[in-house]
Enzyme design. Structure first.
Site, PDB file in Angstrom:
ATOM      1  N   GLY A  45       0.960  -1.187   0.030  1.00 25.44           N
ATOM      2  CA  GLY A  45       0.086   0.002  -0.066  1.00 25.44           C
ATOM      3  C   GLY A  45       0.814   1.229  -0.108  1.00 25.44           C
ATOM      4  O   GLY A  45       2.059   1.082   0.560  1.00 25.44           O
ATOM      5  N   GLN A  50       3.046   9.937   1.440  1.00 11.86           N
ATOM      6  CA  GLN A  50       4.466   9.246   1.365  1.00 11.86           C
ATOM      7  C   GLN A  50       5.161   9.528   0.121  1.00 11.86           C
ATOM      8  O   GLN A  50       6.207   9.053   0.095  1.00 11.86           O
ATOM      9  CB  GLN A  50       4.123   7.552   1.339  1.00 11.86           C
ATOM     10  CG  GLN A  50       3.223   7.333   2.694  1.00 11.86           C
ATOM     11  CD  GLN A  50       3.189   5.702   2.532  1.00 11.86           C
ATOM     12  OE1 GLN A  50       2.419   5.050   2.128  1.00 11.86           O
ATOM     13  NE2 GLN A  50       4.303   5.019   3.207  1.00 11.86           N
ATOM     14  N   CYS A  93       5.987  -0.142   7.378  1.00 15.61           N
ATOM     15  CA  CYS A  93       5.676   0.962   6.366  1.00 15.61           C
ATOM     16  C   CYS A  93       6.792   1.359   5.499  1.00 15.61           C
ATOM     17  O   CYS A  93       8.004   1.549   6.101  1.00 15.61           O
ATOM     18  CB  CYS A  93       5.088   2.013   7.172  1.00 15.61           C
ATOM     19  SG  CYS A  93       4.930   3.706   6.378  1.00 15.61           S
ATOM     20  N   LEU A  94       6.550   1.880   4.144  1.00 18.25           N
ATOM     21  CA  LEU A  94       7.821   2.126   3.553  1.00 18.25           C
ATOM     22  C   LEU A  94       8.302   3.622   3.884  1.00 18.25           C
ATOM     23  O   LEU A  94       9.464   3.627   3.534  1.00 18.25           O
ATOM     24  CB  LEU A  94       7.256   2.242   2.068  1.00 18.25           C
ATOM     25  CG  LEU A  94       6.729   1.180   1.418  1.00 18.25           C
ATOM     26  CD1 LEU A  94       6.267   1.283   0.113  1.00 18.25           C
ATOM     27  CD2 LEU A  94       8.099  -0.059   1.266  1.00 18.25           C
ATOM     28  N   HIS A 136      -4.110   1.172   7.622  1.00 19.82           N
ATOM     29  CA  HIS A 136      -3.147   1.516   7.737  1.00 19.82           C
ATOM     30  C   HIS A 136      -2.855   2.842   6.655  1.00 19.82           C
ATOM     31  O   HIS A 136      -2.204   3.980   7.003  1.00 19.82           O
ATOM     32  CB  HIS A 136      -1.885   0.605   7.395  1.00 19.82           C
ATOM     33  CG  HIS A 136      -0.525   1.051   7.226  1.00 19.82           C
ATOM     34  ND1 HIS A 136       0.426   0.431   7.917  1.00 19.82           N
ATOM     35  CD2 HIS A 136       0.042   1.956   6.369  1.00 19.82           C
ATOM     36  CE1 HIS A 136       1.683   1.138   7.796  1.00 19.82           C
ATOM     37  NE2 HIS A 136       1.426   2.037   6.864  1.00 19.82           N
ATOM     38  N   GLU A 137      -3.220   2.672   5.432  1.00 18.57           N
ATOM     39  CA  GLU A 137      -3.162   3.475   4.410  1.00 18.57           C
ATOM     40  C   GLU A 137      -3.932   4.901   4.777  1.00 18.57           C
ATOM     41  O   GLU A 137      -3.467   5.923   4.540  1.00 18.57           O
ATOM     42  CB  GLU A 137      -3.427   3.229   3.185  1.00 18.57           C
ATOM     43  CG  GLU A 137      -2.619   1.958   2.495  1.00 18.57           C
ATOM     44  CD  GLU A 137      -1.002   2.192   2.777  1.00 18.57           C
ATOM     45  OE1 GLU A 137      -0.747   3.535   2.869  1.00 18.57           O
ATOM     46  OE2 GLU A 137      -0.263   1.247   3.127  1.00 18.57           O
ATOM     47  N   HIS A 140      -2.490   7.430   7.157  1.00 13.05           N
ATOM     48  CA  HIS A 140      -1.574   8.304   6.504  1.00 13.05           C
ATOM     49  C   HIS A 140      -2.261   9.426   6.296  1.00 13.05           C
ATOM     50  O   HIS A 140      -1.640  10.617   6.218  1.00 13.05           O
ATOM     51  CB  HIS A 140      -0.816   7.476   5.114  1.00 13.05           C
ATOM     52  CG  HIS A 140       0.453   6.604   5.493  1.00 13.05           C
ATOM     53  ND1 HIS A 140       1.608   7.193   6.205  1.00 13.05           N
ATOM     54  CD2 HIS A 140       0.398   5.366   5.374  1.00 13.05           C
ATOM     55  CE1 HIS A 140       2.462   6.284   6.168  1.00 13.05           C
ATOM     56  NE2 HIS A 140       1.682   5.111   5.709  1.00 13.05           N
TER      57      HIS A 140
HETATM   58 ZN    ZN Z   1       2.768   3.475   5.709  1.00 13.36          ZN
END
Ligand code: ZN
Length: 172
Positions: A45, A50, A93-94, A136-137, A140
């Site tokens: 995701g 991000q 998480c990226l 999660h997304e 953000h």
């Molecule tokens: Zn993330």
């Protein structure tokens, strides 16, 4: 085009994102670039903040490595959480450096409303891994990272590690 991923502690990750007013060609291109960036990372995701865009747009693909791809693009998503509380094990998480992972409390079910890239409305119920990814997304878009949901002690330990890592990075 693969985009640069913004990483913690960049303050842009803490901002609440603005609604997408109009789905322009630029938004469509951004969504495609975000999918490409997510697959290349690789991740399951990616949310617009991000990649430095303060808008309510996210992409995801819950498919496993050997499964057929299931890319999704969600514009202006809204979630209603339901079901039971569950532990999302070893979430990562990226945008959270050093491949840090921790268990996070999530909900097992999500009622999702969003727009697709064609502007049409999507309404559906998600469960399990799909539900966890979208939570999660979505976080953000509200300026929340999964490390905001772990214990204060774990967070302090992690922050200290990141500080050291940043120092080394800047010294190099
Ligand atoms: Zn993330």
């Amino acid at each position: 085009m693969i985009l640069d991923i913004v990483t913690y502690p960049d303050p842009r990750l803490k901002e609440v994102c603005q609604p997408v007013e109009e789905i322009t060609e630029e938004i469509r291109q951004l969504a495609q670039d975000m999918l490409e960036t997510m697959y290349a990372a690789p991740g399951v995701g990616l949310a617009a903040p991000q990649v430095g865009k303060n808008i309510r747009l996210l992409v995801m693909d819950p498919a496993g490595k050997d499964e057929e791809k299931r890319p999704r693009i969600l514009v202006n998503p809204e979630l209603v959480l339901s079901g039971e509380e569950t532990v999302s094990e070893q979430e990562g998480c990226l945008s959270v450096p050093m491949n840090y992972r921790a268990d996070v409390r999530r909900w097992t079910q999500v009622h999702l409303r969003a727009q697709g890239l064609d502007g049409g409305f999507i309404e559906e119920d998600l469960e399990d891994f799909d539900a966890i990814i979208v939570q999660h997304e979505y976080d953000h878009l509200e300026g929340i990272l999964f490390i905001d949901k772990i214990s204060r002690l774990r967070r302090t330990l992690y922050d200290n590690k990141v500080k050291k890592w940043l120092k080394r990075k800047h010294a190099a």
